[in-house]
Design a protein around this motif. Structure first.
Motif, PDB file in Angstrom:
ATOM      1  N   LYS A 330       0.853  -1.189   0.000  1.00  0.00           N
ATOM      2  CA  LYS A 330       0.000   0.000   0.000  1.00  0.00           C
ATOM      3  C   LYS A 330       0.889   1.239   0.000  1.00  0.00           C
ATOM      4  CE  LYS A 330      -3.313   2.599   2.828  1.00  0.00           C
ATOM      5  NZ  LYS A 330      -3.996   2.664   4.149  1.00  0.00           N
ATOM      6  N   LEU A 331       0.624   2.148  -0.954  1.00  0.00           N
ATOM      7  CA  LEU A 331       1.341   3.416  -1.023  1.00  0.00           C
ATOM      8  C   LEU A 331       0.337   4.551  -0.888  1.00  0.00           C
ATOM      9  CD1 LEU A 331       3.665   2.862  -4.131  1.00  0.00           C
ATOM     10  CD2 LEU A 331       4.073   2.198  -1.775  1.00  0.00           C
ATOM     11  N   GLU A 332       0.670   5.548  -0.064  1.00  0.00           N
ATOM     12  CA  GLU A 332      -0.192   6.715   0.051  1.00  0.00           C
ATOM     13  C   GLU A 332       0.667   7.955   0.260  1.00  0.00           C
ATOM     14  OE1 GLU A 332      -4.279   8.247   2.248  1.00  0.00           O
ATOM     15  OE2 GLU A 332      -3.375   6.332   2.800  1.00  0.00           O
ATOM     16  N   ARG A 333       0.628   8.841  -0.758  1.00  0.00           N
ATOM     17  CA  ARG A 333       1.365  10.103  -0.703  1.00  0.00           C
ATOM     18  C   ARG A 333       2.827   9.886  -0.339  1.00  0.00           C
ATOM     19  NH1 ARG A 333      -3.173  14.039   2.213  1.00  0.00           N
ATOM     20  NH2 ARG A 333      -4.336  14.503   0.307  1.00  0.00           N
ATOM     21  N   THR A 334       3.505   9.086  -1.136  1.00  0.00           N
ATOM     22  CA  THR A 334       4.905   8.774  -0.856  1.00  0.00           C
ATOM     23  C   THR A 334       5.869   9.721  -1.546  1.00  0.00           C
ATOM     24  OG1 THR A 334       4.934   7.158  -2.653  1.00  0.00           O
ATOM     25  CG2 THR A 334       4.411   6.343  -0.438  1.00  0.00           C
ATOM     26  N   SER A 358      -1.925  -1.431  -3.946  1.00  0.00           N
ATOM     27  CA  SER A 358      -2.879  -0.338  -3.791  1.00  0.00           C
ATOM     28  C   SER A 358      -2.119   0.974  -3.709  1.00  0.00           C
ATOM     29  CB  SER A 358      -3.719  -0.510  -2.522  1.00  0.00           C
ATOM     30  OG  SER A 358      -4.496  -1.688  -2.582  1.00  0.00           O
ATOM     31  N   VAL A 359      -2.512   1.935  -4.563  1.00  0.00           N
ATOM     32  CA  VAL A 359      -1.813   3.217  -4.626  1.00  0.00           C
ATOM     33  C   VAL A 359      -2.838   4.333  -4.485  1.00  0.00           C
ATOM     34  CG1 VAL A 359      -0.240   4.655  -5.962  1.00  0.00           C
ATOM     35  CG2 VAL A 359      -0.105   2.165  -6.159  1.00  0.00           C
ATOM     36  N   PHE A 360      -2.592   5.235  -3.519  1.00  0.00           N
ATOM     37  CA  PHE A 360      -3.506   6.342  -3.259  1.00  0.00           C
ATOM     38  C   PHE A 360      -2.754   7.662  -3.362  1.00  0.00           C
ATOM     39  CE2 PHE A 360      -5.025   2.655  -0.968  1.00  0.00           C
ATOM     40  CZ  PHE A 360      -6.387   2.642  -1.221  1.00  0.00           C
TER      41      PHE A 360
END
Length: 450
Positions: A330-334, A358-360
């Motif tokens: 899971k990636l979020e705002r990396t 999953s990428v956000f």
């Protein structure tokens, strides 16, 4: 035969702390080889060595000053009073002096002669530390100054542990910042076993601590607590062939600095596992980690195998991710730092909502190539992202393999307005071309690959 009267010793007498410590004088080598019960602290002075080969129960703590050494060899140290933990082993460092490495090829300091201003050394071999507050901690502490743990001139003590168990602790070992040189602390074939505590090992701003073939088991069964096997802040431990089971986070890694030139490394068959009752586990939880490599390791069950947030740099390759409940990665705002996901196998049939990747939101300079996905519906899910980088190029194809297509949904679910995904031009397996959609629940003819 003559009769003697033995006075009755009440439990309250055993549990009354004695303010007068036992002192191991300078320039002495003292061996304790018979069982002891201690109601006071033990202080090892500079250039002294205390070697313990017997079991000990204690109310207090051991203080290992600069230039001093404590060796616990095949012995256990545990709490004297059932209702109280003992404090642990306090080891002082010298932040202005490099750590010694000794002449031993493995870097063992058990026989190394310390100078009086060298960092103190705690050497544990076949030892067991039972119910300490913190098994070993690398700061100064007293009852008069509650902020004494912040006195940085005491930071930098050395801990070396071989085949040692840390049982029912708050923290098995805790490191404060030390940056003068690589840290000579190391752990090999150790077990951190606790249902009470916060973390097996915590470290802040230390370099290259080696953790080899160690087990981190169930640091806390209460999922309301953020408990972890290893907690690393601005540090880069080398985690080699270790096992993590039942921890809320196997590895919790955070960065506050702008750059880490030598990344934190998890490798060589390290294994992260969640039992049936620990499905809410995230094996690697990262917030702004600025250097992480994970390779040739295995992740089983749990909610997420790895979750990344904040400005992040990582390289994850040649791992197996299996049986996750929500998503493997899971990636979020990396942010804009380079991120690579290559040559991994990601598979789960936990339920139809599970996703391999999953990428956000914003995740620039992220590439996923040559991975094998096998999930029920969506192998890759991109949501709420204003911009996503092209994957591959005209000259370099992606070579990911996706699960065999079914009418239930596409392998690539995207809410991104557009990005280019490049596939092999000839002789490619049909699984190399993902079916995709943008805003509908079925493959969208306007969402294509190139």
């Amino acid at each position: 035969l003559s009769k003697i009267d033995v006075p009755f010793l009440h439990q309250s007498d055993l549990c009354t702390f004695n303010q007068t410590p036992i002192v191991i004088p300078e320039n002495t080598y003292v061996i304790w080889d018979s069982y002891r019960e201690l109601t006071q602290n033990v202080i090892v002075e500079p250039t002294a060595t205390l070697r313990i080969t017997c079991d000990i129960k204690t109310l207090g703590k051991f203080v290992v000053k600069r230039g001093a050494k404590l060796i616990v060899d095949g012995a256990s140290i545990s709490n004297l009073c059932e209702e109280n933990n003992w404090r642990g082993i306090e080891v002082w460092g010298n932040p202005g002096k490099e750590h010694p490495t000794g002449s031993d090829p493995e870097g063992d300091l058990v026989d190394y002669d310390l100078e009086s201003d060298d960092p103190g050394v705690v050497y544990l071999s076949g030892a067991t530390l039972i119910r300490p507050v913190d098994g070993v901690f690398t700061w100064y502490e007293d009852d008069v100054h509650p902020d004494s743990y912040l006195w940085s001139n005491y930071w930098g003590g050395i801990v070396q542990a071989l085949s040692t168990e840390f049982v029912n602790h708050r923290r098995g070992v805790a490191f404060m910042s030390y940056t003068k040189s690589d840290n000579s602390s190391k752990f090999s074939d150790c077990r951190f076993l606790s249902t009470l505590g916060y973390s097996g090992i915590t470290m802040w701003n230390v370099k290259n601590i080696k953790i080899t073939n160690c087990t981190f088991l169930a640091q806390n069964s209460d999922t309301l607590h953020f408990t972890s096997g290893i907690t690393s802040i601005d540090a880069n431990p080398k985690i080699d062939h270790c096992s993590f089971t039942g921890n809320r986070y196997g590895l919790e890694a955070r960065s506050t600095f702008s750059y880490v030139d030598d990344p934190l490394h998890v490798f060589n068959g390290s294994h992260f596992y969640a039992t049936q009752s620990y499905y809410n586990i995230t094996h690697i939880f990262s917030s702004g980690i600025l250097g992480l490599r994970v390779d040739k390791s295995e992740f089983n069950r749990g909610a997420y195998a790895a979750s990344f947030g904040g400005n992040t740099r990582f390289n994850i390759n040649r791992n197996i991710f299996n049986g996750y409940r929500k998503s493997a990665i899971k990636l979020e705002r990396t942010g804009s730092r380079i991120k690579q996901l290559d040559f991994n196998y990601l598979t789960s049939n936990f339920n139809t909502m599970v996703t391999g990747l999953s990428v956000f939101r914003d995740n620039f300079t992220f590439q996923f190539t040559s991975n094998c996905f096998n999930n029920p519906i969506n192998d890759v899910k991109l949501e709420l992202i204003p911009l996503f980088p092209d994957q591959g190029s005209i000259s370099i194809a992606n070579n990911n393999y996706f699960h065999p297509f079914s009418s239930n949904g596409p392998e690539l679910f995207s809410r991104v307005t557009r990005f280019d995904y490049y596939i092999p031009t000839s002789g490619a397996n049909s699984r190399a071309t993902p079916h995709c959609h943008r805003l509908t629940t079925r493959p969208d003819p306007n969402c294509t690959t190139y």
